[in-house]
Write a protein that holds these residues in place. Structure first.
Motif, PDB file in Angstrom:
ATOM      1  N   ASN A   3      -1.205   1.625   1.524  1.00 36.54           N
ATOM      2  CA  ASN A   3      -1.952   1.139   0.367  1.00 36.54           C
ATOM      3  C   ASN A   3      -3.374   1.661   0.481  1.00 36.54           C
ATOM      4  OD1 ASN A   3       0.149  -0.412  -0.785  1.00 36.54           O
ATOM      5  ND2 ASN A   3      -0.275  -2.068   0.646  1.00 36.54           N
ATOM      6  N   ILE A   4      -3.878   2.228  -0.616  1.00 37.96           N
ATOM      7  CA  ILE A   4      -5.233   2.767  -0.647  1.00 37.96           C
ATOM      8  C   ILE A   4      -6.020   1.980  -1.679  1.00 37.96           C
ATOM      9  CG2 ILE A   4      -6.656   4.799  -1.091  1.00 37.96           C
ATOM     10  CD1 ILE A   4      -4.115   6.495  -0.482  1.00 37.96           C
ATOM     11  N   ASN A   5      -7.063   1.302  -1.212  1.00 35.13           N
ATOM     12  CA  ASN A   5      -7.955   0.576  -2.114  1.00 35.13           C
ATOM     13  C   ASN A   5      -9.262   1.357  -2.156  1.00 35.13           C
ATOM     14  OD1 ASN A   5      -9.651  -1.154  -3.444  1.00 35.13           O
ATOM     15  ND2 ASN A   5      -9.051  -2.972  -2.290  1.00 35.13           N
ATOM     16  N   LYS A   6      -9.533   1.960  -3.298  1.00 39.91           N
ATOM     17  CA  LYS A   6     -10.653   2.887  -3.434  1.00 39.91           C
ATOM     18  C   LYS A   6     -11.738   2.289  -4.313  1.00 39.91           C
ATOM     19  CE  LYS A   6      -9.892   6.358  -6.259  1.00 39.91           C
ATOM     20  NZ  LYS A   6      -9.443   7.644  -6.831  1.00 39.91           N
ATOM     21  N   THR A   7     -12.989   2.399  -3.856  1.00 35.73           N
ATOM     22  CA  THR A   7     -14.136   1.980  -4.642  1.00 35.73           C
ATOM     23  C   THR A   7     -15.142   3.118  -4.646  1.00 35.73           C
ATOM     24  OG1 THR A   7     -13.836  -0.268  -3.803  1.00 35.73           O
ATOM     25  CG2 THR A   7     -15.903   0.197  -4.918  1.00 35.73           C
ATOM     26  N   VAL A   8     -15.497   3.595  -5.833  1.00 34.37           N
ATOM     27  CA  VAL A   8     -16.497   4.654  -5.956  1.00 34.37           C
ATOM     28  C   VAL A   8     -17.620   4.122  -6.830  1.00 34.37           C
ATOM     29  CG1 VAL A   8     -16.950   7.022  -6.695  1.00 34.37           C
ATOM     30  CG2 VAL A   8     -14.715   6.424  -5.764  1.00 34.37           C
ATOM     31  N   ASP A   9     -18.858   4.197  -6.293  1.00 34.16           N
ATOM     32  CA  ASP A   9     -19.988   3.635  -7.031  1.00 34.16           C
ATOM     33  C   ASP A   9     -21.283   4.327  -6.627  1.00 34.16           C
ATOM     34  OD1 ASP A   9     -21.359   1.786  -8.722  1.00 34.16           O
ATOM     35  OD2 ASP A   9     -21.916   0.628  -6.951  1.00 34.16           O
ATOM     36  N   ASN A  10     -21.920   4.974  -7.573  1.00 32.99           N
ATOM     37  CA  ASN A  10     -23.282   5.462  -7.388  1.00 32.99           C
ATOM     38  C   ASN A  10     -23.471   6.320  -6.136  1.00 32.99           C
ATOM     39  OD1 ASN A  10     -25.816   5.669  -8.453  1.00 32.99           O
ATOM     40  ND2 ASN A  10     -26.593   3.801  -7.503  1.00 32.99           N
ATOM     41  N   GLY A  11     -22.614   7.314  -5.956  1.00 31.39           N
ATOM     42  CA  GLY A  11     -22.758   8.220  -4.820  1.00 31.39           C
ATOM     43  C   GLY A  11     -22.091   7.760  -3.543  1.00 31.39           C
ATOM     44  N   SER A  12     -21.485   6.573  -3.580  1.00 33.49           N
ATOM     45  CA  SER A  12     -20.776   6.052  -2.409  1.00 33.49           C
ATOM     46  C   SER A  12     -19.297   5.890  -2.733  1.00 33.49           C
ATOM     47  CB  SER A  12     -21.326   4.688  -1.988  1.00 33.49           C
ATOM     48  OG  SER A  12     -22.642   4.814  -1.525  1.00 33.49           O
ATOM     49  N   LYS A  16     -10.292   1.618   1.651  1.00 35.51           N
ATOM     50  CA  LYS A  16      -9.665   0.666   2.565  1.00 35.51           C
ATOM     51  C   LYS A  16      -8.194   1.036   2.656  1.00 35.51           C
ATOM     52  CE  LYS A  16     -12.686  -3.279   1.896  1.00 35.51           C
ATOM     53  NZ  LYS A  16     -12.785  -4.700   1.594  1.00 35.51           N
ATOM     54  N   LEU A  17      -7.750   1.329   3.873  1.00 32.43           N
ATOM     55  CA  LEU A  17      -6.373   1.760   4.072  1.00 32.43           C
ATOM     56  C   LEU A  17      -5.573   0.665   4.752  1.00 32.43           C
ATOM     57  CD1 LEU A  17      -6.998   5.406   5.334  1.00 32.43           C
ATOM     58  CD2 LEU A  17      -6.827   4.567   2.993  1.00 32.43           C
ATOM     59  N   GLU A  18      -4.354   0.470   4.272  1.00 32.66           N
ATOM     60  CA  GLU A  18      -3.478  -0.553   4.833  1.00 32.66           C
ATOM     61  C   GLU A  18      -2.086   0.035   5.014  1.00 32.66           C
ATOM     62  OE1 GLU A  18      -1.746  -4.992   3.701  1.00 32.66           O
ATOM     63  OE2 GLU A  18      -3.343  -4.110   2.484  1.00 32.66           O
ATOM     64  N   ALA A  27      -0.463  12.874   2.016  1.00 28.60           N
ATOM     65  CA  ALA A  27      -0.715  13.548   0.733  1.00 28.60           C
ATOM     66  C   ALA A  27      -1.315  12.587  -0.295  1.00 28.60           C
ATOM     67  CB  ALA A  27       0.571  14.162   0.204  1.00 28.60           C
ATOM     68  N   ASP A  28      -0.917  11.319  -0.242  1.00 24.56           N
ATOM     69  CA  ASP A  28      -1.471  10.321  -1.170  1.00 24.56           C
ATOM     70  C   ASP A  28      -2.974  10.171  -0.946  1.00 24.56           C
ATOM     71  OD1 ASP A  28       1.118   9.899  -2.068  1.00 24.56           O
ATOM     72  OD2 ASP A  28       1.424   8.130  -0.809  1.00 24.56           O
ATOM     73  N   LEU A  29      -3.373  10.076   0.322  1.00 25.09           N
ATOM     74  CA  LEU A  29      -4.797   9.945   0.632  1.00 25.09           C
ATOM     75  C   LEU A  29      -5.532  11.229   0.272  1.00 25.09           C
ATOM     76  CD1 LEU A  29      -7.168   8.375   1.742  1.00 25.09           C
ATOM     77  CD2 LEU A  29      -6.548   9.153   4.033  1.00 25.09           C
ATOM     78  N   GLU A  30      -4.924  12.358   0.565  1.00 30.55           N
ATOM     79  CA  GLU A  30      -5.549  13.647   0.245  1.00 30.55           C
ATOM     80  C   GLU A  30      -5.819  13.755  -1.257  1.00 30.55           C
ATOM     81  OE1 GLU A  30      -4.983  17.973   2.235  1.00 30.55           O
ATOM     82  OE2 GLU A  30      -3.166  17.010   1.508  1.00 30.55           O
ATOM     83  N   ASN A  31      -4.850  13.369  -2.058  1.00 30.26           N
ATOM     84  CA  ASN A  31      -5.023  13.406  -3.518  1.00 30.26           C
ATOM     85  C   ASN A  31      -6.083  12.426  -3.982  1.00 30.26           C
ATOM     86  OD1 ASN A  31      -3.099  15.418  -3.854  1.00 30.26           O
ATOM     87  ND2 ASN A  31      -1.428  13.962  -4.081  1.00 30.26           N
ATOM     88  N   ALA A  32      -6.107  11.241  -3.406  1.00 31.83           N
ATOM     89  CA  ALA A  32      -7.118  10.245  -3.775  1.00 31.83           C
ATOM     90  C   ALA A  32      -8.521  10.749  -3.436  1.00 31.83           C
ATOM     91  CB  ALA A  32      -6.838   8.924  -3.069  1.00 31.83           C
ATOM     92  N   LEU A  33      -8.643  11.436  -2.305  1.00 37.09           N
ATOM     93  CA  LEU A  33      -9.946  11.977  -1.910  1.00 37.09           C
ATOM     94  C   LEU A  33     -10.380  13.103  -2.839  1.00 37.09           C
ATOM     95  CD1 LEU A  33      -9.509  11.991   1.950  1.00 37.09           C
ATOM     96  CD2 LEU A  33     -11.244  10.718   0.685  1.00 37.09           C
ATOM     97  N   LYS A  34      -9.470  13.996  -3.175  1.00 35.92           N
ATOM     98  CA  LYS A  34      -9.801  15.120  -4.056  1.00 35.92           C
ATOM     99  C   LYS A  34     -10.365  14.631  -5.377  1.00 35.92           C
ATOM    100  CE  LYS A  34      -6.556  18.564  -2.356  1.00 35.92           C
ATOM    101  NZ  LYS A  34      -5.266  19.215  -2.558  1.00 35.92           N
ATOM    102  N   ASP A  46     -12.300   2.213   5.773  1.00 35.36           N
ATOM    103  CA  ASP A  46     -12.106   0.938   6.464  1.00 35.36           C
ATOM    104  C   ASP A  46     -10.670   0.904   6.978  1.00 35.36           C
ATOM    105  OD1 ASP A  46     -11.728  -1.687   7.276  1.00 35.36           O
ATOM    106  OD2 ASP A  46     -12.903  -2.527   5.633  1.00 35.36           O
ATOM    107  N   PHE A  47     -10.531   0.918   8.308  1.00 33.70           N
ATOM    108  CA  PHE A  47      -9.215   0.972   8.943  1.00 33.70           C
ATOM    109  C   PHE A  47      -8.756  -0.389   9.453  1.00 33.70           C
ATOM    110  CE2 PHE A  47      -8.763   5.703  10.361  1.00 33.70           C
ATOM    111  CZ  PHE A  47      -8.854   6.099   9.043  1.00 33.70           C
ATOM    112  N   GLU A  48      -9.363  -1.474   8.966  1.00 31.79           N
ATOM    113  CA  GLU A  48      -9.038  -2.805   9.481  1.00 31.79           C
ATOM    114  C   GLU A  48      -7.536  -3.095   9.427  1.00 31.79           C
ATOM    115  OE1 GLU A  48     -10.274  -7.496   8.922  1.00 31.79           O
ATOM    116  OE2 GLU A  48     -10.989  -6.031   7.471  1.00 31.79           O
ATOM    117  N   LYS A  49      -6.865  -2.645   8.371  1.00 29.74           N
ATOM    118  CA  LYS A  49      -5.442  -2.954   8.210  1.00 29.74           C
ATOM    119  C   LYS A  49      -4.560  -1.721   8.369  1.00 29.74           C
ATOM    120  CE  LYS A  49      -6.258  -7.029   5.417  1.00 29.74           C
ATOM    121  NZ  LYS A  49      -6.022  -7.715   4.143  1.00 29.74           N
TER     122      LYS A  49
END
Length: 99
Positions: A3-12, A16-18, A27-34, A46-49
């Motif tokens: 599970n990828i919980n993504k927050t993008v805000d104002n240059g940040s 959060k990966l679970e 590949a899912d994370l790679e696509n989310a990053l692109k 955040d690797f807490e989970k």
């Protein structure tokens, strides 16, 4: 499963990966990053989970680090002992900023 919980805000950007970051899910994370790194100067994972990371997951992190070296900074937080050991054995603890 990852599970990828993504927050993008104002240059940040914060991811959060679970679950498991492995050959199937990297590949899912790679696509989310692109889709998210344009204009980002501060990237946090955040690797807490996160339970597991494979070499495919490490490759995605290395690629993200190379991108962020050109445009800002990247850090990984809340790393558990199992994943920290993988980072240390592979030398990734010397490459990545882990808090």
């Amino acid at each position: 499963m990852l599970n990828i919980n993504k927050t993008v805000d104002n240059g940040s950007a914060a991811f959060k990966l679970e679950g498991r970051l492995d050959t199937v899910t990297a590949a899912d994370l790679e696509n989310a990053l692109k889709d998210s790194l344009d204009g980002v100067t501060d990237l946090t994972f955040d690797f807490e989970k996160l339970d597991y990371i494979s070499s495919a997951g490490l490759r995605v992190l290395l690629s993200a680090q190379k991108t962020m070296n050109k445009q800002g900074s990247m850090k990984i937080i809340n790393v558990n002992d199992i994943i920290m050991e993988i980072f240390e054995v592979t030398g990734f603890s010397d490459i990545l900023t882990i808090e």
